[in-house]
Design an enzyme around this catalytic site. Sequence first.
Site, PDB file in Angstrom:
ATOM      1  N   HIS A 117      20.382 -66.470 -35.773  1.00 46.81           N
ATOM      2  CA  HIS A 117      21.115 -67.022 -36.907  1.00 46.81           C
ATOM      3  C   HIS A 117      20.124 -67.644 -37.891  1.00 46.81           C
ATOM      4  O   HIS A 117      19.110 -68.237 -37.487  1.00 46.81           O
ATOM      5  CB  HIS A 117      22.095 -68.099 -36.442  1.00 46.81           C
ATOM      6  CG  HIS A 117      23.109 -67.610 -35.457  1.00 46.81           C
ATOM      7  ND1 HIS A 117      23.983 -68.440 -34.794  1.00 46.81           N
ATOM      8  CD2 HIS A 117      23.394 -66.357 -35.014  1.00 46.81           C
ATOM      9  CE1 HIS A 117      24.764 -67.744 -33.996  1.00 46.81           C
ATOM     10  NE2 HIS A 117      24.412 -66.470 -34.099  1.00 46.81           N
ATOM     11  N   ASP A 173      -8.613 -49.146 -41.453  1.00 44.89           N
ATOM     12  CA  ASP A 173      -7.886 -47.887 -41.584  1.00 44.89           C
ATOM     13  C   ASP A 173      -6.436 -48.117 -41.193  1.00 44.89           C
ATOM     14  O   ASP A 173      -6.133 -48.406 -40.039  1.00 44.89           O
ATOM     15  CB  ASP A 173      -8.530 -46.831 -40.684  1.00 44.89           C
ATOM     16  CG  ASP A 173      -7.817 -45.481 -40.745  1.00 44.89           C
ATOM     17  OD1 ASP A 173      -6.809 -45.367 -41.474  1.00 44.89           O
ATOM     18  OD2 ASP A 173      -8.264 -44.551 -40.062  1.00 44.89           O
ATOM     19  N   GLU A 183      20.882 -70.831 -23.066  1.00 47.91           N
ATOM     20  CA  GLU A 183      21.953 -70.211 -23.838  1.00 47.91           C
ATOM     21  C   GLU A 183      23.077 -69.738 -22.902  1.00 47.91           C
ATOM     22  O   GLU A 183      23.043 -69.977 -21.702  1.00 47.91           O
ATOM     23  CB  GLU A 183      21.410 -69.051 -24.686  1.00 47.91           C
ATOM     24  CG  GLU A 183      21.244 -69.366 -26.162  1.00 47.91           C
ATOM     25  CD  GLU A 183      22.566 -69.694 -26.843  1.00 47.91           C
ATOM     26  OE1 GLU A 183      23.622 -69.279 -26.329  1.00 47.91           O
ATOM     27  OE2 GLU A 183      22.546 -70.360 -27.891  1.00 47.91           O
ATOM     28  N   GLU A 240      17.148 -70.564 -25.980  1.00 50.71           N
ATOM     29  CA  GLU A 240      16.980 -70.733 -27.423  1.00 50.71           C
ATOM     30  C   GLU A 240      16.106 -71.961 -27.676  1.00 50.71           C
ATOM     31  O   GLU A 240      16.276 -73.000 -27.029  1.00 50.71           O
ATOM     32  CB  GLU A 240      18.336 -70.915 -28.107  1.00 50.71           C
ATOM     33  CG  GLU A 240      18.244 -71.124 -29.618  1.00 50.71           C
ATOM     34  CD  GLU A 240      19.619 -71.215 -30.270  1.00 50.71           C
ATOM     35  OE1 GLU A 240      20.452 -70.335 -29.986  1.00 50.71           O
ATOM     36  OE2 GLU A 240      19.850 -72.160 -31.048  1.00 50.71           O
ATOM     37  N   GLU A 249      17.006 -66.287 -30.147  1.00 50.37           N
ATOM     38  CA  GLU A 249      17.366 -66.305 -28.734  1.00 50.37           C
ATOM     39  C   GLU A 249      16.541 -65.265 -27.982  1.00 50.37           C
ATOM     40  O   GLU A 249      16.124 -64.266 -28.562  1.00 50.37           O
ATOM     41  CB  GLU A 249      18.863 -66.012 -28.562  1.00 50.37           C
ATOM     42  CG  GLU A 249      19.757 -67.059 -29.201  1.00 50.37           C
ATOM     43  CD  GLU A 249      21.216 -66.655 -29.248  1.00 50.37           C
ATOM     44  OE1 GLU A 249      22.073 -67.546 -29.347  1.00 50.37           O
ATOM     45  OE2 GLU A 249      21.497 -65.428 -29.202  1.00 50.37           O
ATOM     46  N   GLU A 269      17.289 -69.458 -35.570  1.00 55.70           N
ATOM     47  CA  GLU A 269      17.685 -69.791 -34.201  1.00 55.70           C
ATOM     48  C   GLU A 269      17.462 -68.565 -33.313  1.00 55.70           C
ATOM     49  O   GLU A 269      18.401 -67.870 -32.932  1.00 55.70           O
ATOM     50  CB  GLU A 269      19.155 -70.213 -34.142  1.00 55.70           C
ATOM     51  CG  GLU A 269      19.466 -71.485 -34.906  1.00 55.70           C
ATOM     52  CD  GLU A 269      20.941 -71.878 -34.795  1.00 55.70           C
ATOM     53  OE1 GLU A 269      21.747 -71.051 -34.292  1.00 55.70           O
ATOM     54  OE2 GLU A 269      21.287 -72.992 -35.195  1.00 55.70           O
ATOM     55  N   GLU A 279      24.993 -70.639 -42.779  1.00 56.40           N
ATOM     56  CA  GLU A 279      24.450 -70.036 -41.554  1.00 56.40           C
ATOM     57  C   GLU A 279      24.870 -68.565 -41.505  1.00 56.40           C
ATOM     58  O   GLU A 279      26.039 -68.249 -41.344  1.00 56.40           O
ATOM     59  CB  GLU A 279      24.965 -70.769 -40.316  1.00 56.40           C
ATOM     60  CG  GLU A 279      24.426 -70.200 -39.013  1.00 56.40           C
ATOM     61  CD  GLU A 279      25.055 -70.836 -37.787  1.00 56.40           C
ATOM     62  OE1 GLU A 279      24.595 -70.537 -36.669  1.00 56.40           O
ATOM     63  OE2 GLU A 279      26.023 -71.618 -37.940  1.00 56.40           O
ATOM     64  N   ARG A 291      32.958 -70.114 -36.176  1.00 51.48           N
ATOM     65  CA  ARG A 291      31.889 -69.374 -35.507  1.00 51.48           C
ATOM     66  C   ARG A 291      32.251 -67.914 -35.243  1.00 51.48           C
ATOM     67  O   ARG A 291      31.478 -67.196 -34.617  1.00 51.48           O
ATOM     68  CB  ARG A 291      31.490 -70.082 -34.208  1.00 51.48           C
ATOM     69  CG  ARG A 291      30.855 -71.444 -34.460  1.00 51.48           C
ATOM     70  CD  ARG A 291      30.484 -72.169 -33.183  1.00 51.48           C
ATOM     71  NE  ARG A 291      29.966 -73.497 -33.473  1.00 51.48           N
ATOM     72  CZ  ARG A 291      28.707 -73.786 -33.743  1.00 51.48           C
ATOM     73  NH1 ARG A 291      27.806 -72.814 -33.744  1.00 51.48           N
ATOM     74  NH2 ARG A 291      28.325 -75.018 -33.992  1.00 51.48           N
ATOM     75  N   ARG A 348      25.008 -65.266 -39.558  1.00 50.51           N
ATOM     76  CA  ARG A 348      25.059 -65.200 -38.112  1.00 50.51           C
ATOM     77  C   ARG A 348      24.818 -63.823 -37.494  1.00 50.51           C
ATOM     78  O   ARG A 348      24.710 -63.710 -36.279  1.00 50.51           O
ATOM     79  CB  ARG A 348      26.417 -65.725 -37.632  1.00 50.51           C
ATOM     80  CG  ARG A 348      26.628 -67.195 -37.958  1.00 50.51           C
ATOM     81  CD  ARG A 348      28.049 -67.651 -37.635  1.00 50.51           C
ATOM     82  NE  ARG A 348      28.409 -67.443 -36.250  1.00 50.51           N
ATOM     83  CZ  ARG A 348      28.047 -68.227 -35.232  1.00 50.51           C
ATOM     84  NH1 ARG A 348      27.285 -69.288 -35.454  1.00 50.51           N
ATOM     85  NH2 ARG A 348      28.444 -67.969 -34.007  1.00 50.51           N
TER      86      ARG A 348
END
Length: 441
Positions: free
Chosen positions: A235, A51, A179, A186, A126, A124, A320, A303, A322
């Site tokens: 990321h 259900d 981190e 991470e 965290e 990645e 990447e 970055r 981010r």
Amino acid sequence: MNIIKSMSAPVEGAKPKFIQLVFVDINGVPKGMEIPAERYEEAASDGIAFDGSSIPGFQGIEDSDLVFKADPSTYAEVPWEGIARVYGHIYRDGRPYPADPRGVLRSVLKRLEGEGLKVYIGPEPEFYILKKNGSWELRIPDSGGYFDLVTLDRSREVRREIAAYMRGFGLIPEVLHHEVGNAQHEIDFRYEEALKTADNIISFKYIVKAVAEMHGMYATFMPKPLHGFPGNGMHLHISLWSGEENVFTGEDGLSEKALYFMGGILKHAKALAAITNPTVNSYKRLVPGYEAPVYVSWGYRNRSALIRVPAFWGKGARIEYRCPDPSANPYLAFAAVTAAGLDGIKRRVDPEGYVEENVYEMGDEKRAALGITTLPTNLGEALEELKRDPVIRDSLAGAYDRFIGYKEREWEGYLSHLRSKGMPEDTKKVTEWELERYFYV
């Protein structure tokens, strides 16, 4: 004491007596049921009825009779419980259930396969490992910082135990480290085809939380659990493949197809935020001054940009992305991001907002001249962007209406809380309402 050796576990060679059938709700939270192991063949062939009318995102009287069919390729044994768990797909009336997040991703990937392509994603994620007092006063068990190894990092053994368990669930750990935030960690694991990676993210969260609990601590993937501390991101490293060929690889960098794919993500970035950053708390992380990107831009090794192109060798070409965070339902997020990239390839969308400078240090005028816009500042804005974007709406298929309805109620509930406390709507303070709603899930 080594927790792996000390925990009670089934006798070596013994088979689990019960199997968890696992799927996720609209929020990406694992749900499921257990069956005796002797029903496993039935679960894989005919399916097990259940259900679904009380599952978030499945709610409705028409969802009261659903069937879960196990995917045997996802079978894994849980050593600390002596059971097994398996993911699967949900059906209604003999057809794929349109609001099943795993099924939504499978449909998008089938469309991609029609183009002769597969998408591979490496995440990645965290997380924080914290101690909790009797209130929402969170205790930070270590004062370590980025890449600290010994003197300040008291949770390194927890990280190692998590990594030791990961292989049993089909995850290959690659890098584990402390981190930037105190008590923030991470663990990166090997990229896989998108559906496998989405499964792996759900498994990874399960392992992290279980091991932390064994140590009397709490692990949280909440995007911003602590005001003034870095948020938890996830990321995504993304590449497209045709057979054994990485089609993102160009002669002098990224291929034309890679640039178009990236252009599609940037074009749809504001609507994508509702899926990749789907909670009220997500937008407490997406603020200038930390590493979380808020400006729709891209660059090589930059970055501060929304999309970064890492240095790569051979077949390692990738982008990447981010801004996503671990509160995202990975199946819906991967479906939406893939659809955005495909739209970019189809329409030959050139990526805008190229920059190699620190975007945070630019003035508004310069950002505008470069065509750099900003992500939504809160969940309400993100949902409005999603409503206006047919490509991202359609990528969610039958889950779209459920997602929008659920998230609008979530946003209204938050605003109602702020009004009751006399707080401004644009507050960046992490509220008790958010901690109660997101800390554990």
